[in-house]
Design an enzyme around this catalytic site. Structure first.
Site, mmCIF file in Angstrom:
data_model
loop_
_atom_site.group_PDB
_atom_site.id
_atom_site.type_symbol
_atom_site.label_atom_id
_atom_site.label_comp_id
_atom_site.label_asym_id
_atom_site.label_seq_id
_atom_site.Cartn_x
_atom_site.Cartn_y
_atom_site.Cartn_z
ATOM 1 N N CYS A 133 0.844 -1.187 0.000
ATOM 2 C CA CYS A 133 0.000 0.000 0.000
ATOM 3 C C CYS A 133 0.881 1.240 0.000
ATOM 4 C CB CYS A 133 -0.888 -0.024 1.248
ATOM 5 S SG CYS A 133 -1.814 1.489 1.533
ATOM 6 N N HIS A 173 -8.392 -3.598 2.487
ATOM 7 C CA HIS A 173 -7.312 -2.851 3.136
ATOM 8 C C HIS A 173 -7.522 -1.342 3.007
ATOM 9 C CE1 HIS A 173 -3.015 -2.115 4.304
ATOM 10 N NE2 HIS A 173 -3.222 -1.029 3.562
ATOM 11 N N GLU A 174 -7.751 -0.887 1.782
ATOM 12 C CA GLU A 174 -7.843 0.560 1.556
ATOM 13 C C GLU A 174 -9.083 1.161 2.212
ATOM 14 O OE1 GLU A 174 -5.274 2.066 0.515
ATOM 15 O OE2 GLU A 174 -4.206 0.299 -0.230
ATOM 16 N N HIS A 189 -8.285 2.265 5.574
ATOM 17 C CA HIS A 189 -7.721 3.625 5.616
ATOM 18 C C HIS A 189 -8.826 4.673 5.497
ATOM 19 C CE1 HIS A 189 -3.652 2.276 5.690
ATOM 20 N NE2 HIS A 189 -3.595 1.867 4.436
ATOM 21 N N HIS A 248 -1.585 1.552 9.353
ATOM 22 C CA HIS A 248 -1.058 0.209 9.139
ATOM 23 C C HIS A 248 -0.827 -0.526 10.454
ATOM 24 C CE1 HIS A 248 0.389 1.329 4.852
ATOM 25 N NE2 HIS A 248 -0.783 0.718 4.832
#
Length: 594
Positions: free
Chosen positions: A125, A277-278, A281, A287
């Site tokens: 990432c 994952h994103e 965020h 992380h």
């Protein structure tokens, strides 16, 4: 002859233009001819401090990009200016590599050993691991449990600076798609993101909805290539595969130069794994250094990693203070006097949060007060020692009453160069409720709605308990029989028994008693009782001595050895009066030694 030459020249130019302008394949996302983005790191394997090696300046840019290196923050400006873009392996570079190795669970050497190089070359990432030197992949709450048969768990979730998150009122988030490069079909991307959002919806208070076309949305998702206008250009295949912004920016970009699929193989990235994952965020998580977590920064090609890890779940729930069951903890702390949303000046806040599962400021403050009273480390969080203490069997009388009393309200300190240091922690009920000065002979009788202990056993136990208090006060105590009027009534009851303080079943509140001059003292019939207790069984006399202290006007003490300490484990006998309650009862009634 001229025509064929012109035609040949024309065809040559067309072929050259085709070579220069050719775009990568639409299906594969197209790897360019420049090789892997992080391939340069392979050639630096074995480098260490003191060397000058061509390509180290690229490694410095890599570590700067992901937050490990910042020559601009150095106090030695001439050193920083000289070394920021050179190929010298200096002290700052060594320190940055050590921090990287620590975050990725590598041997901390400060040199570019083979394992460090291998990790650095992984697709990852594009969000930094460390932001402005203020965040860390290890910034989450850490909990350790050690023992031969116990689990050892550590949380390494992290947040963006200032814990950026969506406002409390913003629980329904919308998203739309916009790409500057077409790689995956919109239907495929729509399906992938819908599933990824659903995973986060299951563990948070958020709902997610796609909106069509150019409608305003909280989040925008799409494919882009190279410098695409957000200040974080992509770097080609097998480098940074995607990135997303912290709340409430809402941008989530895939790198179109990667090869993408919903069923990835070697060299191909999984669309959904990266989406999950994103979105983490987008919701505010940084992380994690937990390798199995979704929020771990790297993911190899050909791998699917779509299930949220406990670390991700704990992180997002900590960020938004969402822990299932916290409303029950609020009731517990309210019951024992630590929490009172009704006393808040912000009535809308109080109404909204009194019965929810949000870990808010008032709850944190209540836990801190509890920890202070019970001599625990004051963290405001539910650490293992706090949880252990809260789960102990205890008296049902509040530690704090109407915000006016405290387990530390009788505290007195005496200091002197050659004197003893003594501290008293006895407390009283509000307005120092006590028996009138003329009332020194107190009577008691027994009345139970549930038969648990034989009346003879209970009679013997209470006679001994009253005798302990008689030895240190001006009171005398006498049992009266049958339905005769008595100052105090003692008995066994279960659940809701009509006094406004229902019992809660075994291993909870074991008994309670009222302040003078009410006189009620109730044992919980759902507990196991004995005069010779074992594990899981409460001692009748220990609890009687404690509750009689309340009948006489004492509140709880924060001295663990005192009879008036609120909790007592099962299987324990604690019958002897402590100096703290003796001093407390004599202070309350203004009497001297007996």
């Amino acid at each position: 002859m001229a025509a064929p030459r012109v035609l040949g020249a024309f065809l040559l130019i067309v072929m050259l233009l085709h070579t220069v302008l050719a775009k990568p394949s639409e299906d594969k996302g197209g790897k360019g001819s420049d090789g892997q983005a992080f391939e340069f790191i392979q050639h630096l394997k074995g480098c260490h401090k003191g060397q000058t090696v061509q390509g180290l300046h690229e490694l410095k840019l890599y570590l700067e990009k992901f937050g490990y290196l910042n020559y601009g923050a150095s106090n030695n400006h001439s050193f920083a200016h000289a070394h920021a873009n050179d190929d010298e392996f200096d002290d700052l570079l060594e320190s940055a590599i050590k921090t990287y190795q620590l975050n990725y669970h590598l041997k901390v050497t400060g040199s570019l050993d083979s394992q460090t190089v291998k990790e650095m070359m992984m697709p990852r990432c594009g969000v930094p691991d460390i932001t402005n030197g203020t965040t860390s992949m290890r910034s989450g709450k850490k909990k350790h449990h050690h023992g031969p048969n116990s689990l050892h768990t550590v949380s390494h979730y992290s947040f963006f600076p200032r814990r950026q998150r969506w406002p409390a009122s913003k629980t329904h988030l919308t998203y739309r798609f916009h790409s500057s490069v077409q790689v995956s079909s919109i239907d495929s991307l729509r399906s992938v993101c819908s599933q990824a959002f659903a995973r986060w919806a299951q563990v948070t208070h958020f709902t997610f909805q796609e909106v069509q076309g150019s409608n305003t949305a909280d989040m925008v998702i799409g494919f882009h290539r190279g410098d695409h206008g957000d200040g974080a250009p992509f770097d080609g295949p097998s480098g940074t595969v995607a990135h997303a912004a912290a709340p409430t920016d809402g941008r989530f970009h895939y790198d179109a130069d990667e090869s993408w699929s919903t069923n990835p193989s070697q060299g191909v990235m999984d669309l959904e794994s990266v989406a999950v994952h994103e979105i983490g965020h987008l919701l505010g998580l940084g992380h994690s250094s937990v390798t199995g977590a979704i929020m771990y920064p790297t993911i190899p090609s050909g791998v699917t990693k779509r299930q949220l890890h406990g670390d991700d779940i704990q992180g997002i729930r900590t960020l938004y203070a969402l822990v299932q069951g916290l409303h029950e903890l609020k009731l517990y702390l309210e019951k024992f006097g630590y929490l009172n949303y009704g006393a808040s000046n912000n009535h809308s806040f109080a109404h909204a949060h009194a019965n929810d599962d949000e870990f808010d400021d008032l709850l944190e403050s209540a836990i801190k007060t509890y920890q202070l009273n019970y001599h625990l480390k004051v963290t405001g969080s539910l650490d293992s020692q706090t949880v252990k203490e809260m789960m102990m069997p205890r008296c049902g009388v509040p530690d704090i009453t109407n915000g006016t009393t405290s387990m530390r309200s009788g505290k007195k300190k005496h200091h002197g160069p050659n004197s003893l240091h003594t501290v008293s922690h006895y407390s009283f009920f509000p307005r120092r409720q006590r028996w009138p000065a003329s009332k020194t002979h107190l009577t008691y009788r027994f009345h139970s709605s549930v038969q648990v202990s034989s009346i003879d056993s209970l009679r013997s136990v209470c006679s001994q308990a009253f005798a302990r208090w008689a030895q240190v006060t001006h009171f005398t105590f006498q049992e009266v029989q049958g339905s005769n009027t008595a100052d105090m009534v003692i008995g066994f009851h279960r659940g809701d028994h009509g006094d406004g303080a229902p019992f809660d079943g075994p291993s909870g509140t074991v008994a309670h008693a009222a302040a003078p001059t009410d006189g009620r003292f109730h044992y919980d019939a759902d507990e196991s009782w004995s005069t010779n207790p074992s594990q899981g069984v409460m001692d009748l006399e220990s609890v009687a001595v404690h509750e009689i202290g309340h009948l006489l006007g004492l509140g709880h003490s924060s001295v663990p050895g005192a009879i008036m300490f609120p909790i007592i484990p099962s299987g324990v006998t604690k019958r002897e009066l402590h100096g703290d309650e003796i001093q407390g009862i004599r202070t309350l009634y203004g009497t001297s030694n007996y």
